[in-house]
Design a protein around this motif. Structure first.
Motif, mmCIF file in Angstrom:
data_model
loop_
_atom_site.group_PDB
_atom_site.id
_atom_site.type_symbol
_atom_site.label_atom_id
_atom_site.label_comp_id
_atom_site.label_asym_id
_atom_site.label_seq_id
_atom_site.Cartn_x
_atom_site.Cartn_y
_atom_site.Cartn_z
ATOM 1 N N LEU A 147 53.468 43.249 33.227
ATOM 2 C CA LEU A 147 52.647 43.143 31.423
ATOM 3 C C LEU A 147 51.402 44.333 32.249
ATOM 4 N N LYS A 149 42.581 50.581 37.777
ATOM 5 C CA LYS A 149 41.424 50.249 37.251
ATOM 6 C C LYS A 149 41.115 51.864 37.840
ATOM 7 N N GLY A 169 45.317 41.934 30.297
ATOM 8 C CA GLY A 169 44.190 41.724 31.260
ATOM 9 C C GLY A 169 44.103 41.732 33.223
ATOM 10 N N GLN A 170 43.663 41.320 33.810
ATOM 11 C CA GLN A 170 42.451 41.428 35.071
ATOM 12 C C GLN A 170 44.121 40.702 35.684
ATOM 13 N N LEU A 193 46.013 39.161 37.698
ATOM 14 C CA LEU A 193 44.835 37.132 38.724
ATOM 15 C C LEU A 193 45.855 37.437 40.129
ATOM 16 N N ASP A 194 46.535 37.749 40.189
ATOM 17 C CA ASP A 194 47.207 37.599 41.947
ATOM 18 C C ASP A 194 46.089 38.389 42.599
ATOM 19 N N PHE A 229 31.943 38.910 40.804
ATOM 20 C CA PHE A 229 32.562 39.287 38.978
ATOM 21 C C PHE A 229 31.757 39.848 38.549
ATOM 22 N N TYR A 264 35.045 47.354 34.075
ATOM 23 C CA TYR A 264 35.857 46.075 32.386
ATOM 24 C C TYR A 264 34.174 47.200 31.491
ATOM 25 N N ALA A 315 40.703 40.580 29.439
ATOM 26 C CA ALA A 315 40.687 42.060 29.411
ATOM 27 C C ALA A 315 41.825 43.787 28.146
ATOM 28 N N LEU A 330 37.619 31.470 31.666
ATOM 29 C CA LEU A 330 35.951 32.840 32.121
ATOM 30 C C LEU A 330 35.718 32.259 30.731
ATOM 31 N N ASP A 389 35.522 39.267 28.235
ATOM 32 C CA ASP A 389 35.070 40.135 28.843
ATOM 33 C C ASP A 389 35.438 41.353 28.026
#
Ligand code: T3D
Length: 261
Positions: free
Chosen positions: A23, A31, A62-63, A65-66, A79, A87, A112, A140, A143
């Motif tokens: 996704l 990034k 968003g970020q 997560l893996d 972070f 970001y 994000a 979280l 951001d």
């Protein structure tokens, strides 16, 4: 396969997030490529509008997560550095680049990814798209400018609930609440977004850049300061090639041809 596709058309550039199986979640490679692509657009004088969209059924989750899996022996995640390195500059660049950025939200926009969309100047969404302030779902905070943008777009009460509950909001409601510009049927999104990017690329770019600056600064300024800035803006734009063209075209009842100068 590149995780970002950058296509140049006459006067405008399309950037497509391209990790459809995730996704379009933002991993390190994506990034770096996205920041480079947006920076190129900002610096390229021939690019007069940018269109950002996603490939597949999501806009951006968003970020990735893996990349945040905890593991024995793994150094603790930094972070602040991570957010400051990507970001923050991305949101700043989109908000401040001297040309309009259109976002075509083709599907779910989470974390994000949601705020990346909201940082753009004109946000169009497919009817099936959803927006999720997913941050608090995983412990979280927002951001990419979400805690600044959302209250300004939808008001404090709605922003608080969206951020604290992390519930999805559909595109129709996002438009009703003023979070985005408009909703279009899924099968029309690409065509409509391209039409918008083309139209913006043919408009007086310097004037649009200054409109953007005025709007960005308005929330921090008093009315009297803003009136001064508007007067200074008219002074600058009144000397521009595109203003002369706009007035001449109006008086001669023809379509203006703006050069972005
Ligand atoms: O870390 C830092 O640097 C700090 C900065 C953080 C910024 C952030 O963005 S934090 C927020 C991160 N994002 C999320 O928490 C969203 C996580 N995803 C979801 O909640 C759901 O996937 C969605 C609501 C977006 C969509 O749900 P659904 O049911 O339509 O799809 P799905 O089945 O959950 O996802 C499809 C696949 O994409 C799935 O993989 P699989 O099972 O087919 O192999 C899923 O794991 C993957 N995916 C979705 N989101 C992410 C992801 N993989 C990695 N990272 C993701 N964020």
């Amino acid at each position: 396969m590149s995780s970002i596709l950058k296509e140049e058309f006459g006067g405008w550039v399309k950037i497509t997030l391209n990790r459809p199986n995730r996704l379009n979640a933002l991993n390190a490679e994506m990034k770096a490529e996205l920041l480079a692509a947006v920076t190129d657009c900002a610096n390229d004088q021939t690019c007069r509008a940018v269109l950002l969209t996603g490939n597949g059924r999501g806009f951006c989750a968003g970020q990735d997560l893996d990349e945040r899996k905890a593991g024995a022996g793994k150094a603790p995640m930094r972070f602040k550095e991570a957010v400051s390195a990507f970001y923050n500059p991305l949101a700043t660049l989109i908000r401040t680049m001297e040309k309009p950025v259109v976002c075509a939200v083709n599907g779910v926009a989470a974390g994000a990814g949601a705020n990346l969309a909201l940082a753009c100047d004109i946000v169009m969404a497919a009817r099936s798209a959803t927006f999720i302030q997913a941050f608090s779902n995983i412990g979280l905070v927002p951001d990419t400018g979400g805690s600044w943008l959302l209250p300004r777009l939808v008001g404090d009460a709605r922003a608080r609930a969206l951020i604290m509950l992390g519930h999805p909001i559909d595109a129709e409601k996002a438009a009703q609440w003023g979070m985005i510009w408009e909703v279009v049927d899924d099968n029309l999104l690409a065509e409509e977004a391209i039409g918008l990017a083309k139209e913006l690329a043919e408009r007086p770019t310097r004037s649009l850049a200054l409109c953007k600056k005025l709007l960005n600064e308005a929330s921090q300024n008093s009315l009297s300061r803003q009136l001064e800035l508007e007067a200074e803006g008219q002074d600058r734009m009144g000397k521009s090639v595109d203003y002369a063209e706009g007035v001449d075209a109006f008086l001669n009842k023809r379509k203006p041809v703006f050069r972005g100068r």
